[in-house]
Design a protein around this motif. Sequence first.
Motif, PDB file in Angstrom:
ATOM      1  N   LYS A   1      14.210  37.387  34.054  1.00 22.05           N
ATOM      2  CA  LYS A   1      14.488  36.593  32.842  1.00 22.05           C
ATOM      3  C   LYS A   1      15.120  35.244  33.176  1.00 22.05           C
ATOM      4  O   LYS A   1      15.782  34.628  32.333  1.00 22.05           O
ATOM      5  N   LEU A   2      14.890  34.771  34.401  1.00 20.56           N
ATOM      6  CA  LEU A   2      15.376  33.449  34.762  1.00 20.56           C
ATOM      7  C   LEU A   2      14.584  32.364  34.047  1.00 20.56           C
ATOM      8  O   LEU A   2      15.111  31.281  33.766  1.00 20.56           O
ATOM      9  N   GLY A   3      13.321  32.659  33.748  1.00 16.33           N
ATOM     10  CA  GLY A   3      12.493  31.693  33.032  1.00 16.33           C
ATOM     11  C   GLY A   3      13.070  31.366  31.671  1.00 16.33           C
ATOM     12  O   GLY A   3      13.129  30.203  31.260  1.00 16.33           O
ATOM     13  N   ALA A   4      13.532  32.386  30.947  1.00 17.66           N
ATOM     14  CA  ALA A   4      14.112  32.166  29.620  1.00 17.66           C
ATOM     15  C   ALA A   4      15.368  31.308  29.717  1.00 17.66           C
ATOM     16  O   ALA A   4      15.606  30.426  28.883  1.00 17.66           O
ATOM     17  N   SER A   5      16.181  31.540  30.745  1.00 19.99           N
ATOM     18  CA  SER A   5      17.391  30.746  30.933  1.00 19.99           C
ATOM     19  C   SER A   5      17.037  29.302  31.282  1.00 19.99           C
ATOM     20  O   SER A   5      17.681  28.358  30.808  1.00 19.99           O
ATOM     21  N   ALA A   6      15.992  29.129  32.113  1.00 22.49           N
ATOM     22  CA  ALA A   6      15.557  27.776  32.464  1.00 22.49           C
ATOM     23  C   ALA A   6      15.013  27.040  31.246  1.00 22.49           C
ATOM     24  O   ALA A   6      15.242  25.839  31.073  1.00 22.49           O
ATOM     25  N   ILE A   7      14.290  27.750  30.384  1.00 25.85           N
ATOM     26  CA  ILE A   7      13.791  27.145  29.142  1.00 25.85           C
ATOM     27  C   ILE A   7      14.959  26.685  28.281  1.00 25.85           C
ATOM     28  O   ILE A   7      14.958  25.588  27.721  1.00 25.85           O
ATOM     29  N   SER A   8      15.984  27.522  28.180  1.00 28.21           N
ATOM     30  CA  SER A   8      17.167  27.173  27.394  1.00 28.21           C
ATOM     31  C   SER A   8      17.829  25.902  27.914  1.00 28.21           C
ATOM     32  O   SER A   8      18.199  25.011  27.146  1.00 28.21           O
ATOM     33  N   GLU A   9      17.968  25.798  29.230  1.00 32.11           N
ATOM     34  CA  GLU A   9      18.572  24.601  29.822  1.00 32.11           C
ATOM     35  C   GLU A   9      17.671  23.391  29.628  1.00 32.11           C
ATOM     36  O   GLU A   9      18.152  22.269  29.400  1.00 32.11           O
ATOM     37  N   GLY A  10      16.357  23.597  29.726  1.00 31.30           N
ATOM     38  CA  GLY A  10      15.428  22.497  29.501  1.00 31.30           C
ATOM     39  C   GLY A  10      15.478  21.986  28.073  1.00 31.30           C
ATOM     40  O   GLY A  10      15.415  20.771  27.827  1.00 31.30           O
ATOM     41  N   MET A  11      15.603  22.898  27.114  1.00 28.34           N
ATOM     42  CA  MET A  11      15.722  22.489  25.717  1.00 28.34           C
ATOM     43  C   MET A  11      17.002  21.684  25.495  1.00 28.34           C
ATOM     44  O   MET A  11      17.010  20.697  24.762  1.00 28.34           O
ATOM     45  N   LYS A  12      18.078  22.111  26.116  1.00 24.79           N
ATOM     46  CA  LYS A  12      19.347  21.392  25.981  1.00 24.79           C
ATOM     47  C   LYS A  12      19.187  19.939  26.437  1.00 24.79           C
ATOM     48  O   LYS A  12      19.617  19.007  25.754  1.00 24.79           O
ATOM     49  N   LEU A  13      18.543  19.748  27.579  1.00 23.78           N
ATOM     50  CA  LEU A  13      18.323  18.399  28.092  1.00 23.78           C
ATOM     51  C   LEU A  13      17.397  17.598  27.191  1.00 23.78           C
ATOM     52  O   LEU A  13      17.661  16.434  26.883  1.00 23.78           O
ATOM     53  N   ALA A  14      16.301  18.228  26.763  1.00 24.56           N
ATOM     54  CA  ALA A  14      15.309  17.513  25.966  1.00 24.56           C
ATOM     55  C   ALA A  14      15.883  17.036  24.639  1.00 24.56           C
ATOM     56  O   ALA A  14      15.655  15.891  24.222  1.00 24.56           O
ATOM     57  N   PHE A  15      16.644  17.903  23.967  1.00 21.67           N
ATOM     58  CA  PHE A  15      17.107  17.566  22.618  1.00 21.67           C
ATOM     59  C   PHE A  15      18.446  16.832  22.581  1.00 21.67           C
ATOM     60  O   PHE A  15      18.660  15.975  21.732  1.00 21.67           O
ATOM     61  N   PHE A  16      19.360  17.148  23.510  1.00 23.83           N
ATOM     62  CA  PHE A  16      20.664  16.512  23.464  1.00 23.83           C
ATOM     63  C   PHE A  16      20.769  15.292  24.375  1.00 23.83           C
ATOM     64  O   PHE A  16      21.470  14.338  24.049  1.00 23.83           O
TER      65      PHE A  16
ATOM     66  N   MET B   1       7.438  19.972  28.666  1.00 22.73           N
ATOM     67  CA  MET B   1       8.131  20.720  29.714  1.00 22.73           C
ATOM     68  C   MET B   1       7.151  21.477  30.596  1.00 22.73           C
ATOM     69  O   MET B   1       6.240  22.143  30.101  1.00 22.73           O
ATOM     70  N   VAL B   2       7.348  21.360  31.903  1.00 25.11           N
ATOM     71  CA  VAL B   2       6.651  22.191  32.884  1.00 25.11           C
ATOM     72  C   VAL B   2       7.715  23.006  33.598  1.00 25.11           C
ATOM     73  O   VAL B   2       8.707  22.455  34.081  1.00 25.11           O
ATOM     74  N   LEU B   3       7.530  24.304  33.668  1.00 22.60           N
ATOM     75  CA  LEU B   3       8.520  25.211  34.254  1.00 22.60           C
ATOM     76  C   LEU B   3       7.857  26.115  35.279  1.00 22.60           C
ATOM     77  O   LEU B   3       6.791  26.684  35.017  1.00 22.60           O
ATOM     78  N   VAL B   4       8.482  26.240  36.430  1.00 18.05           N
ATOM     79  CA  VAL B   4       7.990  27.151  37.471  1.00 18.05           C
ATOM     80  C   VAL B   4       9.168  27.909  38.079  1.00 18.05           C
ATOM     81  O   VAL B   4      10.175  27.291  38.452  1.00 18.05           O
ATOM     82  N   ILE B   5       9.079  29.224  38.124  1.00 14.77           N
ATOM     83  CA  ILE B   5       9.988  30.041  38.932  1.00 14.77           C
ATOM     84  C   ILE B   5       9.240  30.303  40.235  1.00 14.77           C
ATOM     85  O   ILE B   5       8.206  30.963  40.258  1.00 14.77           O
TER      86      ILE B   5
ATOM     87  N   ASN C   1      26.700  39.225  34.923  1.00 16.96           N
ATOM     88  CA  ASN C   1      25.411  39.850  35.185  1.00 16.96           C
ATOM     89  C   ASN C   1      24.312  39.301  34.287  1.00 16.96           C
ATOM     90  O   ASN C   1      23.179  39.741  34.355  1.00 16.96           O
ATOM     91  N   LYS C   2      24.640  38.347  33.412  1.00 21.45           N
ATOM     92  CA  LYS C   2      23.617  37.748  32.579  1.00 21.45           C
ATOM     93  C   LYS C   2      22.820  36.758  33.419  1.00 21.45           C
ATOM     94  O   LYS C   2      23.369  36.093  34.301  1.00 21.45           O
ATOM     95  N   PRO C   3      21.514  36.622  33.159  1.00 15.90           N
ATOM     96  CA  PRO C   3      20.728  35.651  33.924  1.00 15.90           C
ATOM     97  C   PRO C   3      21.291  34.252  33.720  1.00 15.90           C
ATOM     98  O   PRO C   3      21.638  33.870  32.606  1.00 15.90           O
ATOM     99  N   PHE C   4      21.390  33.497  34.799  1.00 19.32           N
ATOM    100  CA  PHE C   4      21.991  32.178  34.736  1.00 19.32           C
ATOM    101  C   PHE C   4      21.128  31.197  35.507  1.00 19.32           C
ATOM    102  O   PHE C   4      20.690  31.479  36.626  1.00 19.32           O
TER     103      PHE C   4
END
Length: 303
Positions: free
Chosen positions: A103-118, A90-94, A2-5
């Motif tokens: 709270k899908l935006g927060a999850s998308a930001i997290s995934e975007g950070m993973k890509l950007a930094f790693f 980063m540009v993000l759109v829900i 049930n966590k946003p994914f």
Amino acid sequence: MNKPFISLCPEITRANALTLMDWLEDEGVTRYLSDSRHVSRFIEQVIGRVQLPILTHLFNQGGRFFMAYDEHDVPVGFVRLVKVGPDCEMVLVIGNRDNWGRKLGASAISEGMKLAFFDMRAERLIAKIHPDNARSLKAFLRSGFVLQSETPAMKSLVMNSERYLRLLRESPAAHTSDIFITEIDKARLRSLVELARGSDIFELEHEIERAIVVDPLKVAEDVVTMNSRALLQVDDEKVEVALVYPEDADDSAGKLSVSSGIGTAILGYREGDAFSWRIPNRTCHIRIEKVLYQPEAAGDFHL
């Protein structure tokens, strides 16, 4: 479950492009997008002149474009990452209003950070947001970004790599569960990542960095460590697997490489943990049913 994914998929299909067109016709979605008219016109031209099912190469001109999917593999938005020198923007759109507030935006930001930094190895990640876009500002600030500069028309928020790694270890994202890794496994896996640098290994590097490090003598016996065997439920199927290093992998024998999709996914989770994970063509739902064998619990510290 049930966590946003959110998972970010680099493949952009013709159907994705049509969905993007629908989103960009909604003034509520495009209100704060400075280049929405240009993007909409570009997509319309692409759909009109290119009869290909896959349009990824066209969307990646000048940056990297990702469709954002929820746990049901439904597209809910997009993320664009543009590398400029050592920095990334980063540009993000829900895209669908029905998904706002989940709270899908927060999850998308997290995934975007993973890509950007790693994956893209950015030193800083920047988000430029309209001052009236309160929803986006809140999501980025809660994700750890800090205000760098502002004008009447734009606020520039930034996250640097050092802060990102610190927050990853100290303040895990709300949509993730804690995972555990032994000191020995972490050292071995870090060596593996260094030798296998590439875009297909960044997920494993991310998991290693966010994991809680424990003494091999004290790790709970229900944690999936390296060379453990576990019974999983993957979607509707129960499978028995062993988590191994790449040189020992044998899919036909259920020996999953830690650098493979589901292999990376299960590292460090415990019995009873359930989560979603994106593999190349879909999102799968995984539950750790039982750890059948763990080297540390059996005293096999040489493995």
